[in-house]
Design an enzyme around this catalytic site. Structure first.
Site, short mmCIF file in Angstrom:
data_model
loop_
_atom_site.label_atom_id
_atom_site.label_comp_id
_atom_site.label_asym_id
_atom_site.label_seq_id
_atom_site.Cartn_x
_atom_site.Cartn_y
_atom_site.Cartn_z
N GLU A 263 -3.40 2.64 -1.55
CA GLU A 263 -2.23 3.18 -2.27
C GLU A 263 -1.03 2.27 -2.10
OE1 GLU A 263 -1.59 7.22 -1.08
OE2 GLU A 263 -3.59 7.86 -1.68
N HIS A 281 -0.49 10.61 -5.46
CA HIS A 281 -0.35 11.22 -4.12
C HIS A 281 0.92 12.10 -4.06
CE1 HIS A 281 -1.44 10.67 0.41
NE2 HIS A 281 -0.95 11.87 0.18
C1 3PG Z 1 0.15 15.04 3.96
O1 3PG Z 1 -0.54 14.40 4.75
O2 3PG Z 1 0.81 16.04 4.32
C2 3PG Z 1 0.17 14.68 2.53
O3 3PG Z 1 -0.71 13.62 2.25
C3 3PG Z 1 1.54 14.31 2.07
O4 3PG Z 1 2.01 13.29 2.82
P1 3PG Z 1 3.40 12.62 2.42
O5 3PG Z 1 4.35 13.73 2.07
O6 3PG Z 1 3.79 11.86 3.61
O7 3PG Z 1 3.17 11.76 1.25
#
Ligand code: 3PG
Length: 326
Positions: A263, A281
């Site tokens: 990513e 994501h």
């Molecule tokens: C998580 O692990 O809670 C989710 O993948 C979201 O992670 P992030 O808000 O750091 O993108």
């Protein structure tokens, strides 16, 4: 230079109480600048991240005053927990606070796959009024297989039940008598049974040594022909080339991916497939979830800095002499 360093973009409003008592520095792109990150860490007592910062043993060692790492989310795969524990650094996180948002996006993507919403939207906006090209399928009476029945899997199960779906779940860490399993209405089964019986399979597993590459060519071949696949957990649990092959061959009817092996991904074959929905994501990106996540992490960071116990600890840090350096 700051006492509390934030190395990624987070919702800043819930930082206010921490800002009232500590010097806080938010540098949204710092996770991409290794030299500057290392420099800022020399004074930090707290380091707040989300999932893009790689919290390595080397960086923890470069932070002599560090007492606590706050992970604004549930996943811990970007943090070297063992190194933090060994260095006496507490890791606090938000394992529950974004679960509703992730479950809601899962249902949104499941419905969008079943009714082919992105393709239909694109065609209609392009001037076509093709009602017969987009006949979808109902979810009512179909079987949803949930791989990983933690908090998010549980919330997905409850919501899918409301759509009239049958629920199968696979999770070696639970048992049929657990209240969450009973309330989810899920039948716990072995993974192969789930794959063979589910019309849609939704993955809610963390990235660990035992889950990486779980959905490989061999497992994808065990899916019910034409099944839908959703992954809103971690990209590396799926072998992407094998998934592409399963989608191209028609073995799978469609897929929705919020997470990728790398990513951001380099655009390729997945981006060209019309039976695939891709999101960047963002399952946890709702105003409500972000507020809850940052609030919870800030509360625990403040607690650790004040010598009080945290609510949501991810590790058991060794006793350490570091504070003497301060
Ligand atoms: C998580 O692990 O809670 C989710 O993948 C979201 O992670 P992030 O808000 O750091 O993108």
């Amino acid at each position: 230079m700051a006492e509390v360093l934030v190395s990624e973009a987070i919702d800043e409003e819930p930082l206010a109480p921490l800002r009232a008592t500590h010097q806080v520095l938010v540098v949204p792109d710092l996770w991409q600048d290794a030299a500057e990150l290392r420099r800022q860490l020399t004074t930090a007592r707290a380091w707040i991240v989300r999932n893009q910062t790689r919290v390595t043993a080397e960086l923890i060692a470069a932070a002599p005053r560090l007492e606590v790492i706050g992970r604004c989310g549930a996943g811990l795969d970007n943090i070297d927990l063992a190194a933090a524990s060994e260095a006496g650094v507490a890791v606090v996180y938000a394992p529950l606070q974004n679960a509703v948002s992730v479950a809601e996006l899962t249902l949104a993507l499941l419905l969008a796959l079943a009714r082919r919403l992105p393709a239909m939207d694109a065609a209609t906006k392009a001037g076509r009024w093709d009602r017969h090209a987009f006949t979808g399928v109902e979810l009512y009476g179909k079987t949803l297989g949930i791989v990983g029945l933690g908090r998010i899997g549980f919330l997905v199960a409850r919501r899918a039940q409301a759509l009239g779906m049958r629920i199968l779940a696979h999770d070696p860490h639970t048992n049929p008598h657990h209240p969450m399993v009973l309330e989810s209405g899920a039948e716990l089964v072995e993974l192969d049974v789930l794959l063979g019986r589910s019309d849609a399979v939704s993955c809610h597993l963390p990235s660990t040594d035992s889950t990486r590459g779980l959905f490989n060519a061999d497992r994808l071949a065990r899916f019910k022909p034409g099944a839908l696949f959703l992954n809103l957990a971690r990209g590396d649990v799926v072998d992407e080339p094998a998934l592409i092959e399963a989608l191209r061959s028609g073995r799978l009817g469609g897929a929705a991916l919020d997470v990728r092996a790398v990513e951001p991904p380099v655009p390729g074959e997945l981006e060209r497939l019309t039976n695939v929905i891709l999101t960047p994501h963002v399952a946890a990106f709702t105003h409500e979830a972000q507020q809850r996540v940052v609030q919870a992490v800030c509360r625990d960071v403040a607690a650790v800095l004040a010598g009080r116990p945290a609510h949501q600890m991810a590790n058991r840090p060794a006793a350490r002499p570091r504070r003497a350096l301060g």
